[in-house]
Design a protein around this motif. Structure first.
Motif, PDB file in Angstrom:
ATOM      1  N   ASP A 116       6.602   0.186  -3.749  1.00 19.10           N
ATOM      2  CA  ASP A 116       5.750   1.562  -3.973  1.00 19.10           C
ATOM      3  C   ASP A 116       4.450   1.298  -5.195  1.00 19.10           C
ATOM      4  OD1 ASP A 116       7.273   3.131  -2.419  1.00 19.10           O
ATOM      5  OD2 ASP A 116       8.677   3.891  -4.060  1.00 19.10           O
ATOM      6  N   ALA A 117       4.680   0.611  -6.098  1.00 17.51           N
ATOM      7  CA  ALA A 117       3.694   0.110  -7.120  1.00 17.51           C
ATOM      8  C   ALA A 117       2.504  -0.693  -6.500  1.00 17.51           C
ATOM      9  CB  ALA A 117       4.277  -0.637  -8.141  1.00 17.51           C
ATOM     10  N   LYS A 118       2.968  -1.474  -5.497  1.00 19.13           N
ATOM     11  CA  LYS A 118       1.960  -2.151  -4.961  1.00 19.13           C
ATOM     12  C   LYS A 118       0.928  -1.062  -3.966  1.00 19.13           C
ATOM     13  CE  LYS A 118       4.505  -5.183  -2.917  1.00 19.13           C
ATOM     14  NZ  LYS A 118       5.007  -6.060  -2.048  1.00 19.13           N
ATOM     15  N   ILE A 119       1.466  -0.273  -3.145  1.00 20.71           N
ATOM     16  CA  ILE A 119       0.801   0.654  -2.213  1.00 20.71           C
ATOM     17  C   ILE A 119      -0.074   1.505  -3.141  1.00 20.71           C
ATOM     18  CG2 ILE A 119       0.925   2.640  -0.629  1.00 20.71           C
ATOM     19  CD1 ILE A 119       1.710  -0.271   0.422  1.00 20.71           C
ATOM     20  N   THR A 120       0.532   2.372  -4.415  1.00 28.96           N
ATOM     21  CA  THR A 120      -0.324   3.106  -5.186  1.00 28.96           C
ATOM     22  C   THR A 120      -1.590   2.195  -5.558  1.00 28.96           C
ATOM     23  OG1 THR A 120       1.850   4.222  -5.553  1.00 28.96           O
ATOM     24  CG2 THR A 120      -0.221   4.668  -7.300  1.00 28.96           C
ATOM     25  N   GLN A 121      -1.398   1.005  -6.065  1.00 28.15           N
ATOM     26  CA  GLN A 121      -2.498   0.494  -6.784  1.00 28.15           C
ATOM     27  C   GLN A 121      -3.680   0.174  -5.488  1.00 28.15           C
ATOM     28  OE1 GLN A 121      -1.611  -2.645  -9.947  1.00 28.15           O
ATOM     29  NE2 GLN A 121       0.445  -1.714  -9.693  1.00 28.15           N
ATOM     30  N   ILE A 122      -2.793  -0.339  -4.291  1.00 26.98           N
ATOM     31  CA  ILE A 122      -4.060  -0.751  -3.507  1.00 26.98           C
ATOM     32  C   ILE A 122      -4.992   0.688  -3.047  1.00 26.98           C
ATOM     33  CG2 ILE A 122      -4.334  -1.352  -1.079  1.00 26.98           C
ATOM     34  CD1 ILE A 122      -1.749  -3.142  -1.424  1.00 26.98           C
ATOM     35  N   VAL A 123      -4.252   1.600  -3.022  1.00 24.99           N
ATOM     36  CA  VAL A 123      -4.930   2.965  -2.663  1.00 24.99           C
ATOM     37  C   VAL A 123      -5.849   3.135  -3.643  1.00 24.99           C
ATOM     38  CG1 VAL A 123      -4.697   5.576  -2.071  1.00 24.99           C
ATOM     39  CG2 VAL A 123      -3.116   3.979  -1.342  1.00 24.99           C
ATOM     40  N   ARG A 124      -5.531   3.277  -4.997  1.00 30.02           N
ATOM     41  CA  ARG A 124      -6.311   3.352  -6.132  1.00 30.02           C
ATOM     42  C   ARG A 124      -7.440   2.464  -6.026  1.00 30.02           C
ATOM     43  NH1 ARG A 124      -8.030   7.915  -8.795  1.00 30.02           N
ATOM     44  NH2 ARG A 124      -8.089   7.658 -11.018  1.00 30.02           N
ATOM     45  N   LEU A 125      -7.217   1.255  -5.928  1.00 32.84           N
ATOM     46  CA  LEU A 125      -8.341   0.198  -5.837  1.00 32.84           C
ATOM     47  C   LEU A 125      -9.328   0.462  -4.856  1.00 32.84           C
ATOM     48  CD1 LEU A 125      -9.379  -2.528  -6.701  1.00 32.84           C
ATOM     49  CD2 LEU A 125      -7.823  -3.556  -4.951  1.00 32.84           C
ATOM     50  N   VAL A 126      -9.136   0.955  -3.705  1.00 41.03           N
ATOM     51  CA  VAL A 126     -10.104   1.174  -2.672  1.00 41.03           C
ATOM     52  C   VAL A 126     -11.016   2.398  -3.110  1.00 41.03           C
ATOM     53  CG1 VAL A 126     -10.365   2.217  -0.365  1.00 41.03           C
ATOM     54  CG2 VAL A 126      -8.721   0.305  -1.106  1.00 41.03           C
ATOM     55  N   GLN A 127     -10.248   3.391  -3.716  1.00 40.85           N
ATOM     56  CA  GLN A 127     -10.980   4.590  -4.371  1.00 40.85           C
ATOM     57  C   GLN A 127     -12.025   3.853  -5.615  1.00 40.85           C
ATOM     58  OE1 GLN A 127      -7.932   6.946  -6.155  1.00 40.85           O
ATOM     59  NE2 GLN A 127      -7.492   7.900  -3.992  1.00 40.85           N
ATOM     60  N   TYR A 128     -11.822   2.972  -6.275  1.00 39.04           N
ATOM     61  CA  TYR A 128     -12.814   2.395  -7.274  1.00 39.04           C
ATOM     62  C   TYR A 128     -13.674   1.924  -6.633  1.00 39.04           C
ATOM     63  CZ  TYR A 128      -9.873   2.706 -11.703  1.00 39.04           C
ATOM     64  OH  TYR A 128      -9.346   3.044 -12.901  1.00 39.04           O
ATOM     65  N   LEU A 129     -13.316   0.930  -5.410  1.00 36.29           N
ATOM     66  CA  LEU A 129     -14.584   0.323  -4.937  1.00 36.29           C
ATOM     67  C   LEU A 129     -15.323   1.064  -4.238  1.00 36.29           C
ATOM     68  CD1 LEU A 129     -12.051  -2.446  -3.265  1.00 36.29           C
ATOM     69  CD2 LEU A 129     -13.920  -2.763  -5.187  1.00 36.29           C
TER      70      LEU A 129
END
Length: 341
Positions: A116-129
């Motif tokens: 869950d932590a991986k998915i949450t961070q990946i989704v957030r990373l895409v928002q940053y990018l």
């Protein structure tokens, strides 16, 4: 190739530059870089949320952009169901990758919490990018490897154009040529044609044959029994001398059939080795015409989003703190120049 040698190479390329359209493009294997940071950085914010993958990825971008000085940056992720095409050839392909934790800290109670932590961070990373002047790519049912391979073939249009792939995946070494360089974060080293020759004693164009014969345990691709990295050049010295096809390997085995059991095993497993080759061969990426058309359109895009204020707002919301020193200045110094390329 170490960093000083890279800087010398970039300097020489700049001096030789004959056209204002000269390109220096950075292609980042998104999940590869994210998972490396996620597994290595046991970092939580003041609220107790793990931020190692997210913060580490963002922090990694700075040195890459500073050292490579790209004119464009692409960050490529695997799409949904990306491994399906290769699983149709080899059902065991990448099996079991999601059944074990990649960290050993007590930050996560179990595999599900880590996932869950991986998915949450990946989704957030895409928002940053999306706030930065970079091209973020993902295509359903397509692996990042195939997109990167296609871009490596399409982007260079001038002898001085350079494409830098950032990934610890050795499969990319087969793509190295005068225009393509691979940076392996795990070694902190830039691989050129000369580097591959020094490390493996084979030209980069033979790396696909090398991997086909040895297999890839991380992807659950079996190699030839009795053949290892130390003995492969003894059995196939031709790999060091000339560019070989899979058919050439089979012909060599037929001519040496009676001299060692390895040659017999290869001939007995022709179909399996042909599948291994197809799965690992990035010279023929698994893309349909619609995918290629989409990527061609992405290549042509020149106007990119750049919203530094949104980046800083999210950075503060996520309480990333000192992961990036002076984030306002960092964003301006690293990314503003990409808007003017």
């Amino acid at each position: 190739m170490k960093k000083p040698e890279l800087l010398q190479l970039l300097s020489e390329v700049s001096e030789q530059q004959e056209s204002p359209s000269h390109k220096r493009v950075l292609l980042i294997d998104g999940l590869n870089l994210f998972f490396r940071n996620f597994a290595m950085l046991n970092m939580v914010n003041p609220s107790g949320a793990h931020i190692g993958g997210l913060g580490g990825f963002l922090r990694s971008l700075g040195p890459l952009i500073r050292d490579i000085q790209p004119t464009e940056v692409y960050i490529i992720f695997d799409g949904m169901g990306s491994a399906n095409n290769r699983k149709n050839l080899i059902p065991e392909y990448k099996s079991g990758r999601n059944t074990q934790r990649i960290t050993n800290w007590d930050t996560f109670d179990d595999l599900e919490e880590e996932h869950d932590a991986k998915i949450t961070q990946i989704v957030r990373l895409v928002q940053y990018l999306k706030t930065l002047p970079v091209k973020t790519l993902s295509i359903d049912k397509v692996e990042a490897d195939d997109i990167i391979a296609y871009l490596c073939n399409k982007i260079p249009t001038h002898p001085n154009d350079k494409v830098f792939i950032v990934s610890s995946d050795k499969d990319f070494l087969q793509l190295i040529n005068q225009n393509v360089i691979v940076y392996r974060p795990i070694e902190k080293e830039f691989y050129t044609e000369q580097t591959v020759l020094e490390r493996y004693n084979i030209p980069s164009k033979n790396f696909i044959i090398y991997k086909t014969l040895l297999g890839d345990s991380s992807d659950k691709i079996r190699g030839v029994k009795g053949l290892g990295p130390k003995g492969i050049l003894k059995k196939f010295p031709e790999l060091a001398k000339e560019i070989l096809s899979l058919s050439d390997v089979f012909n060599i085995c037929e001519s040496k059939l009676k001299t060692h059991v390895v040659y017999a095993r290869i001939l007995q497993n022709l179909e399996e080795l042909e599948k291994n080759y197809r799965v690992m061969d990035l010279s023929n990426p698994m893309l349909d015409e619609h995918d290629k058309k989409y990527l061609n359109e992405i290549i042509q895009i020149s106007e990119l989003n750049y919203h530094p204020e949104q980046f800083i707002l999210m950075y503060k919301e996520d309480q990333l703190g000192g992961l990036i020193r002076n984030p306002e200045i960092w964003v301006k110094d690293m990314f503003e120049k990409l808007c003017n390329k």
